[in-house]
Design a protein around this motif. Structure first.
Motif, mmCIF file in Angstrom:
data_model
loop_
_atom_site.group_PDB
_atom_site.id
_atom_site.type_symbol
_atom_site.label_atom_id
_atom_site.label_comp_id
_atom_site.label_asym_id
_atom_site.label_seq_id
_atom_site.Cartn_x
_atom_site.Cartn_y
_atom_site.Cartn_z
ATOM 1 N N PHE A 180 20.396 17.522 6.782
ATOM 2 C CA PHE A 180 20.661 17.520 5.344
ATOM 3 C C PHE A 180 19.425 18.010 4.618
ATOM 4 O O PHE A 180 18.293 17.738 5.023
ATOM 5 N N PHE A 181 19.649 18.748 3.532
ATOM 6 C CA PHE A 181 18.592 19.081 2.588
ATOM 7 C C PHE A 181 19.195 19.067 1.197
ATOM 8 O O PHE A 181 20.232 19.698 0.947
ATOM 9 N N GLY A 182 18.549 18.352 0.302
ATOM 10 C CA GLY A 182 19.035 18.293 -1.063
ATOM 11 C C GLY A 182 18.437 17.121 -1.801
ATOM 12 O O GLY A 182 17.413 16.550 -1.397
ATOM 13 N N GLU A 183 19.080 16.764 -2.926
ATOM 14 C CA GLU A 183 18.622 15.636 -3.718
ATOM 15 C C GLU A 183 18.636 14.365 -2.874
ATOM 16 O O GLU A 183 19.485 14.191 -1.992
ATOM 17 N N THR A 184 17.711 13.475 -3.163
ATOM 18 C CA THR A 184 17.550 12.283 -2.338
ATOM 19 C C THR A 184 18.807 11.430 -2.322
ATOM 20 O O THR A 184 19.306 11.029 -1.268
ATOM 21 N N LEU A 185 19.349 11.152 -3.505
ATOM 22 C CA LEU A 185 20.527 10.298 -3.567
ATOM 23 C C LEU A 185 21.778 11.007 -3.072
ATOM 24 O O LEU A 185 22.741 10.363 -2.658
ATOM 25 N N ALA A 186 21.780 12.340 -3.104
ATOM 26 C CA ALA A 186 22.920 13.072 -2.559
ATOM 27 C C ALA A 186 23.031 12.880 -1.055
ATOM 28 O O ALA A 186 24.108 13.055 -0.483
ATOM 29 N N CYS A 187 21.936 12.515 -0.421
ATOM 30 C CA CYS A 187 21.971 12.266 1.022
ATOM 31 C C CYS A 187 22.841 11.052 1.335
ATOM 32 O O CYS A 187 23.536 11.019 2.357
ATOM 33 N N SER B 270 0.826 -1.209 0.000
ATOM 34 C CA SER B 270 0.000 0.000 0.000
ATOM 35 C C SER B 270 0.858 1.255 0.000
ATOM 36 O O SER B 270 0.500 2.260 -0.624
ATOM 37 N N ALA B 271 1.998 1.212 0.692
ATOM 38 C CA ALA B 271 2.885 2.372 0.722
ATOM 39 C C ALA B 271 3.470 2.651 -0.657
ATOM 40 O O ALA B 271 3.541 3.806 -1.098
ATOM 41 N N LEU B 272 3.885 1.600 -1.363
ATOM 42 C CA LEU B 272 4.433 1.792 -2.703
ATOM 43 C C LEU B 272 3.367 2.308 -3.658
ATOM 44 O O LEU B 272 3.628 3.204 -4.478
ATOM 45 N N LEU B 273 2.144 1.768 -3.563
ATOM 46 C CA LEU B 273 1.055 2.245 -4.414
ATOM 47 C C LEU B 273 0.738 3.705 -4.116
ATOM 48 O O LEU B 273 0.485 4.498 -5.036
ATOM 49 N N MET B 274 0.766 4.078 -2.843
ATOM 50 C CA MET B 274 0.517 5.466 -2.474
ATOM 51 C C MET B 274 1.572 6.391 -3.067
ATOM 52 O O MET B 274 1.258 7.445 -3.638
ATOM 53 N N MET B 275 2.842 6.017 -2.966
ATOM 54 C CA MET B 275 3.910 6.876 -3.465
ATOM 55 C C MET B 275 3.902 6.968 -4.987
ATOM 56 O O MET B 275 4.182 8.027 -5.554
ATOM 57 N N VAL B 276 3.584 5.873 -5.659
ATOM 58 C CA VAL B 276 3.486 5.923 -7.120
ATOM 59 C C VAL B 276 2.348 6.849 -7.542
ATOM 60 O O VAL B 276 2.468 7.625 -8.502
ATOM 61 N N ILE C 99 25.437 -2.602 2.747
ATOM 62 C CA ILE C 99 24.809 -3.358 1.671
ATOM 63 C C ILE C 99 23.536 -4.018 2.191
ATOM 64 O O ILE C 99 23.459 -4.456 3.336
ATOM 65 N N MET C 100 22.531 -4.085 1.310
ATOM 66 C CA MET C 100 21.253 -4.732 1.604
ATOM 67 C C MET C 100 20.491 -4.047 2.740
ATOM 68 O O MET C 100 19.700 -4.673 3.430
ATOM 69 N N GLN C 101 20.715 -2.757 2.938
ATOM 70 C CA GLN C 101 19.972 -2.013 3.949
ATOM 71 C C GLN C 101 19.269 -0.839 3.298
ATOM 72 O O GLN C 101 19.831 -0.171 2.426
ATOM 73 N N SER C 102 18.038 -0.602 3.702
ATOM 74 C CA SER C 102 17.272 0.507 3.157
ATOM 75 C C SER C 102 17.917 1.829 3.555
ATOM 76 O O SER C 102 18.336 2.001 4.706
ATOM 77 N N PRO C 103 18.022 2.786 2.638
ATOM 78 C CA PRO C 103 18.634 4.075 2.989
ATOM 79 C C PRO C 103 17.919 4.779 4.134
ATOM 80 O O PRO C 103 18.568 5.353 5.010
ATOM 81 N N SER C 104 16.573 4.752 4.138
ATOM 82 C CA SER C 104 15.857 5.437 5.213
ATOM 83 C C SER C 104 16.129 4.780 6.561
ATOM 84 O O SER C 104 16.282 5.472 7.580
ATOM 85 N N GLN D 215 9.969 6.480 7.888
ATOM 86 C CA GLN D 215 10.906 5.649 7.159
ATOM 87 C C GLN D 215 10.165 4.986 6.018
ATOM 88 O O GLN D 215 8.933 4.987 5.973
ATOM 89 N N SER D 216 10.919 4.433 5.077
ATOM 90 C CA SER D 216 10.304 3.860 3.889
ATOM 91 C C SER D 216 11.183 2.740 3.364
ATOM 92 O O SER D 216 12.336 2.573 3.773
ATOM 93 N N SER D 217 10.627 2.000 2.429
ATOM 94 C CA SER D 217 11.391 0.958 1.761
ATOM 95 C C SER D 217 12.301 1.581 0.707
ATOM 96 O O SER D 217 12.210 2.772 0.399
ATOM 97 N N THR D 218 13.176 0.769 0.139
ATOM 98 C CA THR D 218 14.099 1.267 -0.880
ATOM 99 C C THR D 218 13.358 1.729 -2.120
ATOM 100 O O THR D 218 13.699 2.752 -2.726
ATOM 101 N N GLU D 219 12.322 0.983 -2.529
ATOM 102 C CA GLU D 219 11.564 1.364 -3.715
ATOM 103 C C GLU D 219 10.872 2.706 -3.519
ATOM 104 O O GLU D 219 10.853 3.553 -4.412
ATOM 105 N N VAL D 220 10.282 2.907 -2.343
ATOM 106 C CA VAL D 220 9.610 4.174 -2.061
ATOM 107 C C VAL D 220 10.622 5.307 -1.972
ATOM 108 O O VAL D 220 10.391 6.412 -2.471
ATOM 109 N N PHE D 221 11.766 5.043 -1.363
ATOM 110 C CA PHE D 221 12.791 6.073 -1.214
ATOM 111 C C PHE D 221 13.278 6.571 -2.571
ATOM 112 O O PHE D 221 13.595 7.750 -2.735
#
Length: 723
Positions: free
Chosen positions: A328-335, A282-288, A348-353, A306-312
């Protein structure tokens, strides 16, 4: 710095130290694929990907009502393909394309929010925050609980409570003006929906309350909101469901609450925790869905824990908060690059959020203290041995001296150096239209919701049947006077006390009103009139059905005019009782205290109504003045007895007769005036108006500030949470 570096070395997991971020090649794919036959090979995520900084050019057209935002090349994804998977395609170089977006930019500079503490406005919830949001983008405010996320969102939307004070500047299209009505939408974390309406009906009534015009003119707006939030399959489904149909799930309810704000077609949409209580799908559908909404030009700003990797990967910009400080404030991946530069690369294998919150959430210190005495055989606890305070200080210091902070300052200067087009205030529905809409909506809700009045109708008729059968066969002699008075007293008192069954529905109405009033969809006067007009048909049905059963079982005087007065008197009694119930529910705002207070008030009114002791003989300091004059039981019972006995006579022996007034002399105080019963009826209708006025004042002064009496009975008074 050596201590900080040593602590950061402990924070890195063994997997994150194996590979260097510089050796990893970012991939442009968001969802990851594998070669056939390699299903058992794990997919790895980048510790800290390297990417090139991209500038965003924002231009404001003079005399226009839109902002031109330059689109940027897609940011690299958060994953890469392992050695056994397909090679990732390289990023395609393309020119920057400018497209016209009907939206608005919002910028905040040195924003600080304080709340009242022991010293006036001494506690800072948000501390010197900087940032911006552009049309067609999704800006997320992320942080642990009680980090100031919701407070910052309310400050940007201009919806801070009275107990707070804001410092700093907020610009909308380069101007410091407040956002007018209809230019923005705000969705609270807790959804307030009406379960007995379908999705389409709910949005139609919301559109009629918000926008001027007729119902047919708002149909296209509602359909656009349904399509925007992907609710077409649920448009004709009841939100709360019924015995034969399941209601909407939490994710669908959340999208309905967002669609309610979209009927105004706002330029900026603020959402507090859109993923609140949602599962991963439901979270992924909401973000899409929100991403699709952002591409239409709307500026989206929302909070998230917090969120999953796909949502992030769907976010455009991130504002990371901890204890009110902007880390921090800026582009998501710049974080990710920022955390890597500070010495905290994402494992590795950990969600960024999850990685961000692990580094800046002080609650993890408690977990570390619990885990220090444990022996970790797998080495997992080595990644949680970091002192959070040192991590927060390191990340904040790194951000202040980074190029990302300088880029934010430069963008804020660009967005505020020249004023853009001001947002125009949209039209509002008139009060007459809102009263009509609320009346019709309440009638529809009451007709579908059996707990509102249908159950009460059954209970009232059943109670009248019980009282009537108990006091049946009294006759019309002088000896039956006292029993008839007792029957009328029991009927009026017990049926009024049965109104306690309406406490849950009244609390639900108040909750709906509070939400609509805070969003300027309704008002105190409109709410009270709409509820009154909608309740009249049901209360009259209850009064006439219960009165007929009681009247003929008791065997009261067989005259049509007297019967109609009995029905009208009982109807006025029910109206007064509904006003008292709404007043108690508005004060308490809690089902337990509302029921307790309502029953207690009724018991006191019953004691002073003049049945247990004649009214003139009651103690004057309290029971007679003012309780007996406030109790509506007194006027209702007195009017019904005058209706029954004024103009009648009873034989005493074979020669002497006495009037009905004299027969009641030692039983109940009434007047010998033939018009006295109409005066009592007038007093009842005056009480109806008086209770509505009291509720109006209460809603005007207290409900808006979220004050309620039941808070005074708490053992400890907790400060309102700011998240």
């Amino acid at each position: 710095m050596e201590e900080i570096q040593s602590q950061s070395d402990h924070y890195r997991s063994p997997s994150s130290s194996v590979s260097s971020p510089a050796n990893r090649v970012p991939s442009s794919n968001f969802f990851y694929s594998r070669k056939p036959g390699t299903l058992r090979q794990p997919i790895s995520f980048e510790d800290s990907p390297v990417w090139d900084e991209t500038d965003i050019e924002v231009k404001v057209d003079e005399g226009g009502d839109s902002i031109n935002a330059a689109t940027t090349p897609p940011s690299p994804s958060l994953s890469k393909i392992n050695s056994g998977s397909l090679p990732s395609p390289s990023l395609i170089e393309r020119e920057v394309v400018t497209r016209k977006i009907a939206g608005a930019s919002i910028t905040w500079k040195d924003l600080t929010v304080t709340i009242k503490g022991k010293r006036k406005y001494s506690d800072k919830v948000v501390k010197s925050s900087h940032g911006y949001a552009l049309p067609g983008t999704m800006t997320v405010i992320m942080g642990p609980a009680k980090s100031g996320k919701s407070t910052l969102l309310r400050a940007l939307a201009g919806r801070l409570p009275d107990s707070t004070r804001m410092y700093g500047e907020v610009f909308v299209n380069g101007t410091r003006r407040h956002m007018p009505y209809g230019s923005y939408g705000y969705v609270d974390r807790e959804t307030t929906l009406i379960g007995s309406l379908t999705v389409r009906e709910f949005l139609y009534y919301s559109a009629l309350l918000q926008l001027p015009g007729f119902f047919c003119q708002r149909r296209s707006v509602v359909e656009d909101a349904i399509d925007a939030m992907s609710l077409g399959d649920y448009a004709n489904k009841l939100i709360g469901g019924n015995c034969y149909m399941r209601g909407l799930r939490s994710g669908e309810r959340r999208r309905v609450s967002i669609a309610r704000e979209l009927v105004m077609r706002p330029h900026i949409l603020f959402i507090d925790e859109p993923l609140y209580h949602l599962d991963s799908v439901s979270a992924l559908l909401m973000m899409v869905t929100l991403k699709k909404l952002a591409t239409s030009g709307c500026t989206l700003i929302f909070t998230i824990c917090q969120s999953s990797t796909e949502v992030f990967g769907l976010f455009d910009r991130i504002c990371l908060l901890s204890n009110g400080k902007t880390l921090f404030f800026g582009e998501t991946l710049a974080c990710l690059q920022h955390f890597s530069n500070a010495g905290f690369p994402c494992p590795i294998m950990q969600s960024p959020s999850d990685h961000f919150l692990r580094a800046i959430n002080t609650e993890f210190d408690r977990i570390i203290a619990m885990c220090k005495s444990w022996q970790d055989n797998h080495g997992d606890l080595s990644s949680v041995s970091m002192d959070t305070a040192i991590a927060i200080r390191t990340i904040e210091t790194t951000y202040r001296s980074s190029a990302d902070a300088a880029a934010v300052e430069s963008m804020i200067v660009k967005l505020t150096e020249k004023e853009g087009p001001s947002l125009k205030r949209k039209g509002m529905a008139g009060n007459a239209t809102r009263v009509a809409v609320l009346t019709w909506r309440s009638l529809l809700i009451m007709s579908r919701e059996w707990k509102y009045y249908w159950l009460r109708l059954i209970l009232y008729v059943f109670l009248a049947l019980c009282i009537g059968t108990v006091f049946s066969g009294l006759g019309h002699s002088l000896f039956s006077v006292m029993r008839r008075v007792a029957a009328i007293f029991v009927f009026v008192s017990f049926t009024s006390l049965l109104g306690v069954a309406g406490v849950p529905s009244q609390l639900k109405e108040i909750k709906i009103y509070t939400y609509e009033e805070s969003h300027q969809h309704s008002g105190e006067f409109v709410f009270l009139l709409g509820q009154l007009f909608a309740s009249i048909p049901f209360l009259f049905l209850i009064s006439i059905s219960s009165s007929l059963v009681f009247y003929f079982l008791i065997g009261l005087r067989d005259e049509f005019s007297l019967l109609m007065y009995f029905v009208l008197n009982f109807f006025a009694c029910l109206l007064v009782n509904e006003g008292l119930l709404l007043l108690v529910a508005s004060i308490c705002q809690n089902i337990f205290w509302s029921i307790l207070s309502f029953v207690s008030i009724h018991v006191i009114m019953m004691l002073s109504a003049g049945f247990f002791r004649i009214r003139s003989a009651l103690p004057r300091p309290a029971w007679m003045y003012p309780i007996s004059y406030i109790a509506f039981h007194t006027y209702s019972i007195q009017g019904l007895l005058e209706n029954e006995y004024i103009g009648t006579s009873f034989a005493v022996g074979q020669v002497r007769t006495i009037s009905g007034y004299e027969a009641l002399g030692n039983v109940y105080d009434i007047s010998d005036d033939s018009n006295s019963k109409w005066k009592n009826l007038l007093v009842l209708f005056v009480m109806v108006v008086a209770y509505k006025v009291l509720v109006f004042i209460l809603l005007k002064c207290c409900i808006r500030k979220n004050h309620s009496v039941h808070k005074l009975f708490r053992c400890t008074q907790n400060r309102k949470d700011y998240k």
